[in-house]
Design a protein around this motif. Structure first.
Motif, PDB file in Angstrom:
ATOM      1  N   SER A 181      40.340 132.250  31.205  1.00 52.86           N
ATOM      2  CA  SER A 181      39.743 133.320  30.396  1.00 52.86           C
ATOM      3  C   SER A 181      40.698 134.470  30.109  1.00 52.86           C
ATOM      4  O   SER A 181      40.472 135.257  29.192  1.00 52.86           O
ATOM      5  N   GLY A 182      41.760 134.592  30.905  1.00 50.77           N
ATOM      6  CA  GLY A 182      42.667 135.722  30.753  1.00 50.77           C
ATOM      7  C   GLY A 182      42.191 136.985  31.448  1.00 50.77           C
ATOM      8  O   GLY A 182      42.891 138.000  31.453  1.00 50.77           O
ATOM      9  N   LEU A 183      40.992 136.925  32.049  1.00 51.72           N
ATOM     10  CA  LEU A 183      40.449 138.083  32.754  1.00 51.72           C
ATOM     11  C   LEU A 183      41.041 138.172  34.159  1.00 51.72           C
ATOM     12  O   LEU A 183      41.528 137.184  34.718  1.00 51.72           O
ATOM     13  N   THR A 184      40.973 139.357  34.725  1.00 50.30           N
ATOM     14  CA  THR A 184      41.245 139.514  36.151  1.00 50.30           C
ATOM     15  C   THR A 184      39.985 139.082  36.885  1.00 50.30           C
ATOM     16  O   THR A 184      38.899 139.599  36.626  1.00 50.30           O
ATOM     17  N   VAL A 185      40.118 138.113  37.773  1.00 51.03           N
ATOM     18  CA  VAL A 185      38.948 137.532  38.439  1.00 51.03           C
ATOM     19  C   VAL A 185      39.062 137.712  39.943  1.00 51.03           C
ATOM     20  O   VAL A 185      40.103 137.413  40.538  1.00 51.03           O
ATOM     21  N   LEU A 186      37.994 138.205  40.535  1.00 51.63           N
ATOM     22  CA  LEU A 186      37.880 138.291  41.985  1.00 51.63           C
ATOM     23  C   LEU A 186      36.634 137.525  42.370  1.00 51.63           C
ATOM     24  O   LEU A 186      35.522 137.880  41.948  1.00 51.63           O
ATOM     25  N   ALA A 187      36.797 136.446  43.136  1.00 56.47           N
ATOM     26  CA  ALA A 187      35.672 135.561  43.424  1.00 56.47           C
ATOM     27  C   ALA A 187      35.624 135.195  44.894  1.00 56.47           C
ATOM     28  O   ALA A 187      36.650 134.858  45.493  1.00 56.47           O
ATOM     29  N   ALA A 188      34.431 135.263  45.460  1.00 57.01           N
ATOM     30  CA  ALA A 188      34.195 134.699  46.791  1.00 57.01           C
ATOM     31  C   ALA A 188      33.837 133.242  46.609  1.00 57.01           C
ATOM     32  O   ALA A 188      32.947 132.894  45.832  1.00 57.01           O
ATOM     33  N   LEU A 189      34.548 132.379  47.319  1.00 59.97           N
ATOM     34  CA  LEU A 189      34.347 130.939  47.175  1.00 59.97           C
ATOM     35  C   LEU A 189      34.099 130.314  48.539  1.00 59.97           C
ATOM     36  O   LEU A 189      34.782 130.631  49.518  1.00 59.97           O
ATOM     37  N   HIS A 190      33.133 129.424  48.572  1.00 60.58           N
ATOM     38  CA  HIS A 190      32.784 128.744  49.822  1.00 60.58           C
ATOM     39  C   HIS A 190      33.643 127.499  50.030  1.00 60.58           C
ATOM     40  O   HIS A 190      34.035 127.184  51.148  1.00 60.58           O
ATOM     41  N   ASP A 191      33.950 126.808  48.932  1.00 61.20           N
ATOM     42  CA  ASP A 191      34.672 125.544  48.999  1.00 61.20           C
ATOM     43  C   ASP A 191      36.176 125.813  48.991  1.00 61.20           C
ATOM     44  O   ASP A 191      36.739 126.268  47.989  1.00 61.20           O
TER      45      ASP A 191
END
Length: 252
Positions: A181-191
């Motif tokens: 997407s080109g966005l700055t992404v901050l994600a909590a991921l379980h896997d």
């Protein structure tokens, strides 16, 4: 847009859940936050999308204190998908996605429809536009909420377990979409395998503190995974992409 979490501490009912966390997400990068249940991932992200105010420290977007910003101005640059989302009224899918346009000024009906249609097409929910949101499956709801976030046209996207309820094909599709997407992404991921395959940088949180950070292949080491997650990990490489993947079993 760069995100900096500067020495953020979060306390709820006298209990410190996040303790002096420092984290940075450079512009256009996909940064993953991983850790065991109860480690503080969701609590930390809630301070980033302004559901909680830190007891100390600050969340900054390009140096500006996020919590000092006007709510509407913040919503024009940051969109969030919380882990649990609820709706009291049975809006249609098209109406839910259109809510992403509300923070923007100078809107027109034509531009809103175009942007929403593009977001729904990217998340493969266009065929659900006239359906009631409450009647959707968990996976369909998740994709609609991601479409709403994309329709918001943010520069920063905060995702708390975005692959919840999604089948494996849509898990891979959504994370690839977010990454591209080109966005700055901050994600909590379980896997951890999804995190290893899609994130540029990982931060490992345990007991409310960051215990490791860096590229996935540097961070997801067997000794750390044994200490933090209580599992024995066997690193392998994906036969086509070369991305780190992990096989797990219980510690002896």
């Amino acid at each position: 847009m760069r995100v900096d979490i500067d020495d953020v501490t979060v306390e709820i009912a006298g209990t410190r859940l996040v303790d002096e966390v420092r984290l940075s997400a450079c512009e256009g990068k996909f940064v993953g936050l991983v850790g065991p249940n109860g480690s503080g991932k969701s609590t930390l992200l809630r301070t980033v999308y302004r559901a909680l105010r830190p007891a100390a420290g600050a969340v900054r977007l390009d140096g500006a204190d996020l919590h000092a910003m006007d709510a509407r101005a913040a919503a024009r640059v940051l969109a969030a998908l919380p882990q649990e989302s609820s709706a009291e009224f049975d809006f249609t899918v098209a109406e839910v996605v259109a809510m992403g346009r509300l923070p923007h000024t100078g809107r027109t009906a034509v531009s809103d429809r175009r942007i929403c249609a593009e977001a729904m097409a990217r998340t493969e929910v266009g065929h659900l536009a006239g359906r009631g949101f409450l009647g959707l499956s968990g996976g369909e709801k998740q994709r609609v909420l991601i479409a709403r976030a994309l329709a918001q046209q943010p520069r920063v996207l905060v995702l708390d377990e975005p692959t919840n309820h999604l089948d494996i094909a849509h898990q891979l599709d959504v994370l690839s979409l977010v990454r591209d997407s080109g966005l700055t992404v901050l994600a909590a991921l379980h896997d951890l395998n999804l995190a290893a395959a899609h994130c540029d940088v990982l931060y490992v949180i345990d007991g409310g503190r960051i215990v490791a950070s860096g590229p996935p292949h540097d961070v997801l080491q067997p000794a750390l995974l044994a200490r933090v997650f209580g599992v024995r990990a066997h690193p392998v490489r994906h036969p086509e992409t070369g991305a780190l993947q992990l096989l797990f079993d219980l510690l002896p």
